[in-house]
Design an enzyme around this catalytic site. Structure first.
Site, PDB file in Angstrom:
ATOM      1  N   SER A  23      -2.563   1.814   7.324  1.00 21.85           N
ATOM      2  CA  SER A  23      -1.853   1.513   6.077  1.00 21.85           C
ATOM      3  C   SER A  23      -2.735   1.769   4.863  1.00 21.85           C
ATOM      4  O   SER A  23      -3.961   1.591   4.906  1.00 21.85           O
ATOM      5  CB  SER A  23      -1.410   0.051   6.065  1.00 21.85           C
ATOM      6  OG  SER A  23      -0.622  -0.231   7.186  1.00 21.85           O
ATOM      7  N   GLU A  47      13.091  -3.482   9.551  1.00 25.14           N
ATOM      8  CA  GLU A  47      14.058  -2.583   8.918  1.00 25.14           C
ATOM      9  C   GLU A  47      13.813  -1.151   9.396  1.00 25.14           C
ATOM     10  O   GLU A  47      14.750  -0.414   9.727  1.00 25.14           O
ATOM     11  CB  GLU A  47      13.929  -2.645   7.385  1.00 25.14           C
ATOM     12  CG  GLU A  47      14.474  -3.928   6.764  1.00 25.14           C
ATOM     13  CD  GLU A  47      13.538  -5.131   6.930  1.00 25.14           C
ATOM     14  OE1 GLU A  47      12.356  -4.927   7.273  1.00 25.14           O
ATOM     15  OE2 GLU A  47      13.999  -6.274   6.744  1.00 25.14           O
ATOM     16  N   SER A  64       7.914  -2.361  10.093  1.00 28.10           N
ATOM     17  CA  SER A  64       8.838  -3.460   9.765  1.00 28.10           C
ATOM     18  C   SER A  64      10.121  -3.336  10.579  1.00 28.10           C
ATOM     19  O   SER A  64      10.474  -2.261  11.049  1.00 28.10           O
ATOM     20  CB  SER A  64       9.163  -3.472   8.274  1.00 28.10           C
ATOM     21  OG  SER A  64      10.163  -2.503   7.993  1.00 28.10           O
ATOM     22  N   GLN A  66      -7.472  -1.200  13.251  1.00 26.03           N
ATOM     23  CA  GLN A  66      -6.574  -0.074  13.018  1.00 26.03           C
ATOM     24  C   GLN A  66      -6.512   0.144  11.511  1.00 26.03           C
ATOM     25  O   GLN A  66      -6.177  -0.794  10.770  1.00 26.03           O
ATOM     26  CB  GLN A  66      -5.206  -0.447  13.582  1.00 26.03           C
ATOM     27  CG  GLN A  66      -4.089   0.550  13.361  1.00 26.03           C
ATOM     28  CD  GLN A  66      -2.735  -0.043  13.769  1.00 26.03           C
ATOM     29  OE1 GLN A  66      -2.561  -1.265  13.790  1.00 26.03           O
ATOM     30  NE2 GLN A  66      -1.784   0.799  14.095  1.00 26.03           N
ATOM     31  N   GLU A  69       2.378   0.055  21.264  1.00 19.75           N
ATOM     32  CA  GLU A  69       2.282  -1.181  20.504  1.00 19.75           C
ATOM     33  C   GLU A  69       3.614  -1.923  20.564  1.00 19.75           C
ATOM     34  O   GLU A  69       3.683  -3.096  20.894  1.00 19.75           O
ATOM     35  CB  GLU A  69       1.920  -0.833  19.064  1.00 19.75           C
ATOM     36  CG  GLU A  69       1.793  -2.040  18.151  1.00 19.75           C
ATOM     37  CD  GLU A  69       1.284  -1.665  16.759  1.00 19.75           C
ATOM     38  OE1 GLU A  69       1.444  -0.493  16.359  1.00 19.75           O
ATOM     39  OE2 GLU A  69       0.737  -2.550  16.082  1.00 19.75           O
TER      40      GLU A  69
HETATM   41  C1  LIG Z   1      -0.248  -9.636   9.737  1.00 14.01           C
HETATM   42  C2  LIG Z   1      -0.320  -8.175   9.451  1.00 14.01           C
HETATM   43  C3  LIG Z   1      -1.231  -7.392  10.114  1.00 14.01           C
HETATM   44  C4  LIG Z   1      -1.327  -6.035   9.845  1.00 14.01           C
HETATM   45  N1  LIG Z   1      -2.296  -5.305  10.483  1.00 14.01           N
HETATM   46  C5  LIG Z   1      -2.447  -3.996  10.175  1.00 14.01           C
HETATM   47  C6  LIG Z   1      -3.497  -3.232  10.758  1.00 14.01           C
HETATM   48  O1  LIG Z   1      -4.268  -3.745  11.556  1.00 14.01           O
HETATM   49  N2  LIG Z   1      -3.635  -1.952  10.419  1.00 14.01           N
HETATM   50  C7  LIG Z   1      -2.785  -1.340   9.542  1.00 14.01           C
HETATM   51  O2  LIG Z   1      -2.952  -0.157   9.295  1.00 14.01           O
HETATM   52  N3  LIG Z   1      -1.779  -2.029   8.949  1.00 14.01           N
HETATM   53  C8  LIG Z   1      -1.593  -3.351   9.243  1.00 14.01           C
HETATM   54  N4  LIG Z   1      -0.581  -4.078   8.645  1.00 14.01           N
HETATM   55  C9  LIG Z   1       0.246  -3.416   7.661  1.00 14.01           C
HETATM   56  C10 LIG Z   1       1.662  -3.142   8.156  1.00 14.01           C
HETATM   57  O3  LIG Z   1       1.660  -2.074   9.055  1.00 14.01           O
HETATM   58  C11 LIG Z   1       2.534  -2.872   6.931  1.00 14.01           C
HETATM   59  O4  LIG Z   1       2.603  -4.074   6.238  1.00 14.01           O
HETATM   60  C12 LIG Z   1       3.912  -2.402   7.288  1.00 14.01           C
HETATM   61  O5  LIG Z   1       3.892  -1.108   7.822  1.00 14.01           O
HETATM   62  C13 LIG Z   1       4.819  -2.410   6.050  1.00 14.01           C
HETATM   63  O6  LIG Z   1       4.227  -1.723   4.978  1.00 14.01           O
HETATM   64  P1  LIG Z   1       4.074  -2.426   3.542  1.00 14.01           P
HETATM   65  O7  LIG Z   1       3.439  -3.754   3.738  1.00 14.01           O
HETATM   66  O8  LIG Z   1       3.410  -1.469   2.634  1.00 14.01           O
HETATM   67  O9  LIG Z   1       5.545  -2.703   3.057  1.00 14.01           O
HETATM   68  P2  LIG Z   1       6.543  -1.667   2.380  1.00 14.01           P
HETATM   69  O10 LIG Z   1       6.567  -0.412   3.147  1.00 14.01           O
HETATM   70  O11 LIG Z   1       6.276  -1.617   0.937  1.00 14.01           O
HETATM   71  O12 LIG Z   1       7.910  -2.426   2.649  1.00 14.01           O
HETATM   72  C14 LIG Z   1       8.307  -3.573   1.893  1.00 14.01           C
HETATM   73  C15 LIG Z   1       9.720  -3.954   2.344  1.00 14.01           C
HETATM   74  O13 LIG Z   1      10.589  -2.850   2.132  1.00 14.01           O
HETATM   75  C16 LIG Z   1      11.222  -2.480   3.318  1.00 14.01           C
HETATM   76  N5  LIG Z   1      11.371  -1.034   3.395  1.00 14.01           N
HETATM   77  C17 LIG Z   1      10.453  -0.076   3.134  1.00 14.01           C
HETATM   78  N6  LIG Z   1      10.947   1.139   3.377  1.00 14.01           N
HETATM   79  C18 LIG Z   1      12.209   0.968   3.833  1.00 14.01           C
HETATM   80  C19 LIG Z   1      13.225   1.835   4.286  1.00 14.01           C
HETATM   81  N7  LIG Z   1      13.068   3.167   4.355  1.00 14.01           N
HETATM   82  N8  LIG Z   1      14.370   1.286   4.696  1.00 14.01           N
HETATM   83  C20 LIG Z   1      14.553  -0.061   4.667  1.00 14.01           C
HETATM   84  N9  LIG Z   1      13.644  -0.919   4.249  1.00 14.01           N
HETATM   85  C21 LIG Z   1      12.469  -0.423   3.842  1.00 14.01           C
HETATM   86  C22 LIG Z   1      10.304  -2.975   4.424  1.00 14.01           C
HETATM   87  O14 LIG Z   1      11.014  -3.169   5.629  1.00 14.01           O
HETATM   88  C23 LIG Z   1       9.768  -4.250   3.848  1.00 14.01           C
HETATM   89  O15 LIG Z   1      10.678  -5.289   4.081  1.00 14.01           O
HETATM   90  C24 LIG Z   1      -0.469  -5.445   8.904  1.00 14.01           C
HETATM   91  C25 LIG Z   1       0.485  -6.231   8.245  1.00 14.01           C
HETATM   92  C26 LIG Z   1       0.560  -7.588   8.511  1.00 14.01           C
HETATM   93  C27 LIG Z   1       1.574  -8.403   7.765  1.00 14.01           C
END
Ligand SMILES: Cc1cc2nc3c(=O)[nH]c(=O)nc-3n(C[C@H](O)[C@H](O)[C@H](O)COP(=O)(O)OP(=O)(O)OC[C@H]3O[C@@H](n4cnc5c(N)ncnc54)[C@H](O)[C@@H]3O)c2cc1C
Lengths: 343, 381
Positions: B129, B366, B364, B126, B243
């Site tokens: 991100s 949140e 997440s 997928q 999902e």
């Molecule tokens: C093990 C693993 C597998 C993954 N596999 C895939 C995959 O196969 N394909 C893919 O596309 N992605 C994948 N991801 C990515 C995943 O979808 C993202 O990590 C997730 O959507 C969060 O985005 P970010 O990491 O950029 O964190 P951010 O969006 O930067 O968030 C960081 C922190 O801020 C908080 N936050 C952000 N915005 C808000 C808000 N509006 N209100 C409150 N809190 C907030 C979040 O909850 C989090 O705690 C994977 C991630 C992990 C850890």
């Protein structure tokens, strides 16, 4: 395998929701509290008129012969309005217990008769003063007494709508109904407490949601702030995962095995935890309003606290679940297992 | 409501059990995220599954499935975890993209993509991100420029699970110049295609579990777009619903883990804090509650309902219960918790570490709480 409710069940629940929603409003609560009343005869008459007290009674005893699941759906609605009247205890526990011991007992002929229950596990008896009969547990047997045959001392409780009594009685003057299935009585009482817990929880969340949309701070409704949202989302999540447990417990209660008892105990623990969690979240979201007598959230907290420990504390119920875990096979294929199906 | 299995369902369980007993590898495979060899061993296992027609039991036969219902799927999953069968290396394909393809794909697309997905010949990642678009997925910048019957893809994707070794990815792209939820499309591309560069990223357990993907003028046929042009956001949300709400984490996984936890407790309770028994019981209760909730969802879907925002409560529930379960295991292990177990033994520590990702991926927790508050409870944005 089908986890859906049928139309008749949904219709019954809808009828209960409308009836209780119309007759047990905040105005009613306030009036009863002003009067120090814990029982509304007019509302009880309507509950009786709708057949809710006959639901679980076997047809042979003049009842409707429906199931615990049907009554559980109504108990959810009773919880939603913090119903003061003893629908769950009397119709859900007392009446079927009496019917199992003395199906022709004259008390059962009156659908309005309240049948209170005094199991050994509870220190007090609810609704004993308005009861037509009180069923008391002693050495595994059930004894029937009427309020005038015993000494009832009111036990004050924090829940303004619960009427509790300590009871002094003399077995030699009571009607001995013989050995009774007190475990089933406890299962039913726990199940209906759990069902009420779901209603209590949802009402606490709904009250907070309504308030959070309305109350403005920093120029915005407080419900737009994430900290507030997350409290309520967590409470709703707890409800969503308690509800199927309660429904399954209701559907399986008749198996009367180690699995069905554990499921009832799970239901009681998680539904009343959800209720307490939701009530506390609701109080927090209401701010000082939530701490006031005026706003009704406290009613839901108090009922949750009461039901959480009545008919077995969480520790008691946890030990029943532990028995299931440590004496029966575990694993992914065991969700709907029955005790007698594997040896 | 009837919580007993029909004789047909019991016979089906027996059939699955017999087949798995005969085919599940006796020794555990190397993890699919650990090395190329581990990944290929899992692909091989998918082929074995397919030889028994077990690739994805809910899909119609013509697309490589068995045409079974969701209750049968749950039974299959229960037996699958019970048998200790290998993890599904193609989970992003079969559990996420598959149901979405079923809903939004054309007949030709289903014919083209589903059978090799069911057999593991084509393993999917997928690619949603991006470095600047995580939780705020509507902020994706990768573009898809339409040129005749083709799209030209450009951009930078990240955190794509299994993309280091997988064959295909389904990505979220936008029409150049479009903004936010508008102009997005869900488009498939091959990961070994010209213009695609993938760099493995190590996870905290040391595995190359995900990759970042650079797309530099990658050309794909318009056939690779799922749904209408500009419908990408809508389709992504449907995928996310499957999902979170149903398929990504089947209850069986947690029930088996809770059973293993009870066994761990039984074997060690003489030497640890007796209060931990309450947590062992809680882990079992949580796993059962989750299973019952999913049986309820499956029944509702079979009766014609659709997955809604309540899917977000699932995601919170399973991820939090998974952490609690593994925390409890580590507490029982006490001072030995930090030790890496001998090969073949239950990997409580690694599973604990992985459980910490649960509240992050698939949106997440949140963000899930925001969704519950706004779409289930109706609180203002
Ligand atoms: C093990 C693993 C597998 C993954 N596999 C895939 C995959 O196969 N394909 C893919 O596309 N992605 C994948 N991801 C990515 C995943 O979808 C993202 O990590 C997730 O959507 C969060 O985005 P970010 O990491 O950029 O964190 P951010 O969006 O930067 O968030 C960081 C922190 O801020 C908080 N936050 C952000 N915005 C808000 C808000 N509006 N209100 C409150 N809190 C907030 C979040 O909850 C989090 O705690 C994977 C991630 C992990 C850890």
């Amino acid at each position: 395998m089908d986890f859906t409710l049928n139309d008749e069940q949904l219709m019954f629940a809808e009828t209960a929701r409308t009836l209780l929603g119309d007759t047990c409003t905040p105005d009613h609560w306030h009036k009863m509290m002003e009067q120090g009343a814990g029982f509304d005869a007019a509302r009880w008459a309507q509950i009786v008129e709708n057949g809710f007290t006959l639901l679980l009674l076997p047809e042979a005893a003049g009842g409707m012969g429906l199931t615990e699941l049907d009554l559980a759906l109504i108990a959810i609605e009773a919880g939603y309005v913090a119903l003061p009247e003893p629908l769950a205890e009397s119709a859900g526990v007392g009446a079927p217990l009496l019917a199992s011991l003395a199906p022709d007992h004259p008390v059962l002929a009156d659908p309005a008769a309240i049948i209170a229950v005094a199991p050994a596990i509870n220190p007090v008896v609810a609704n004993a003063d308005v009861a037509a009969a009180i069923l008391i547990e002693k050495d595994g047997r059930a004894y029937l007494v009427t309020p005038d045959q015993v000494t009832l001392t009111p036990a004050e409780t924090i829940d303004p709508f619960r009427r509790l009594f300590r009871i002094e009685w003399d077995a030699s003057k009571a009607e001995d109904l013989g050995p009774a299935d007190w475990t089933l009585a406890l299962d039913r009482a726990s199940l209906f407490a759990a069902a009420q817990g779901l209603g209590l929880a949802q009402r606490a969340v709904d009250l907070a949601v309504a308030y959070a949309k309305d109350r403005m701070q920093f120029g915005k409704p407080i419900g737009s702030y994430q900290a507030v949202k997350h409290h309520l989302a967590s409470a709703q999540t707890a409800i969503e995962f308690a509800r199927p447990v309660v429904l399954a417990a209701a559907a399986e209660i008749g198996h009367a095995d180690v699995h069905s008892r554990a499921r009832v105990s799970e239901a009681k623990i998680v539904a009343l935890e959800a209720a307490e969690k939701a009530a506390r979240a609701s109080i927090q979201v209401h701010g000082a309003m939530g701490y006031s007598w005026e706003v009704d959230v406290h009613l839901f907290l108090k009922r949750a606290l009461a039901l959480k420990a009545a008919w077995g504390t969480p520790a008691f119920h946890r030990s029943r679940i532990a028995t299931r875990i440590f004496t029966q096979p575990l694993g992914a294929d065991q969700t709907f297992a029955r005790e007698n199906e594997h040896a | 409501m009837n919580l007993t299995y029909t004789p047909e369902q019991q016979a089906f369980r027996a059939e699955v059990r017999t087949w798995l007993e005969a085919h599940v590898p006796k020794a555990p495979l190397e993890h699919y995220d650990a090395t190329r060899e581990g990944f290929e061993a899992h692909r091989q296992w998918e082929a074995t599954l397919k030889s028994g027609d077990w690739g994805m039991v809910t899909w119609p036969k013509e697309y490589g499935g068995r045409g079974l219902d969701l209750i049968q799927w749950l039974i299959f999953e229960e037996e699958y975890y019970r048998a200790g069968a290998p993890g599904r290396v193609n989970q992003n394909g079969i559990f996420l993209l598959g149901p979405t393809l079923m809903e939004f794909g054309t007949h030709e697309q289903k014919q083209r993509f589903l059978p090799p997905m069911a057999s593991g010949e084509e393993i999917w990642a997928q690619a949603w991100s991006e470095p600047q678009a995580g939780s705020d997925l509507a902020g994706v910048r990768a573009t898809a420029l339409r040129e005749g019957d083709e799209y030209v893809l450009n951009g930078h994707k990240i955190w794509s699970s299994r993309a280091a070794f997988a064959d295909w990815a389904f990505g979220l792209f936008r029409e150049p110049g479009s903004e936010r939820h508008k102009g997005m499309s869900l488009i498939f591309f091959r990961l070994d295609q010209e213009g695609v560069t993938r760099n493995p990223i190590r996870k905290i357990n040391g595995h190359v579990g995900f990759a970042e993907i650079f797309l530099d003028n990658v050309r794909v046929p318009a056939f690779n777009r799922l749904g209408d042009e500009g419908q990408g956001w809508h389709i992504c949300m449907a995928t996310a619903g499957f999902e979170r709400g149903l398929m990504l984490r089947s209850p069986a996984r947690f029930q088996e883990a809770a059973a293993a936890l009870a066994a761990l407790w039984q074997s060690r309770k003489g030497t640890c804090d007796p209060a931990l028994e309450a947590d062992v019981v809680r882990a079992h209760m949580n796993a059962e509650a989750y299973a019952l909730n999913i049986y309820q969802t499956a029944s509702r879907l079979m009766a014609g309902a659709k997955i809604g925002p309540e899917a977000s409560t699932n995601k919170i529930f399973w991820s939090e219960m998974d952490i609690h379960l593994h925390e409890t295991a580590l507490a029982i292990l006490g001072a030995e918790a930090e030790l890496l177990p001998p090969t073949g033994e239950h990997e409580w520590l690694d599973d604990y570490i992985f459980s910490l990702a649960g509240p992050i991926y698939a949106g997440s927790n949140e963000i899930q709480r925001n969704i519950i508050a706004e779409r289930m409870l109706g609180l203002p944005r």
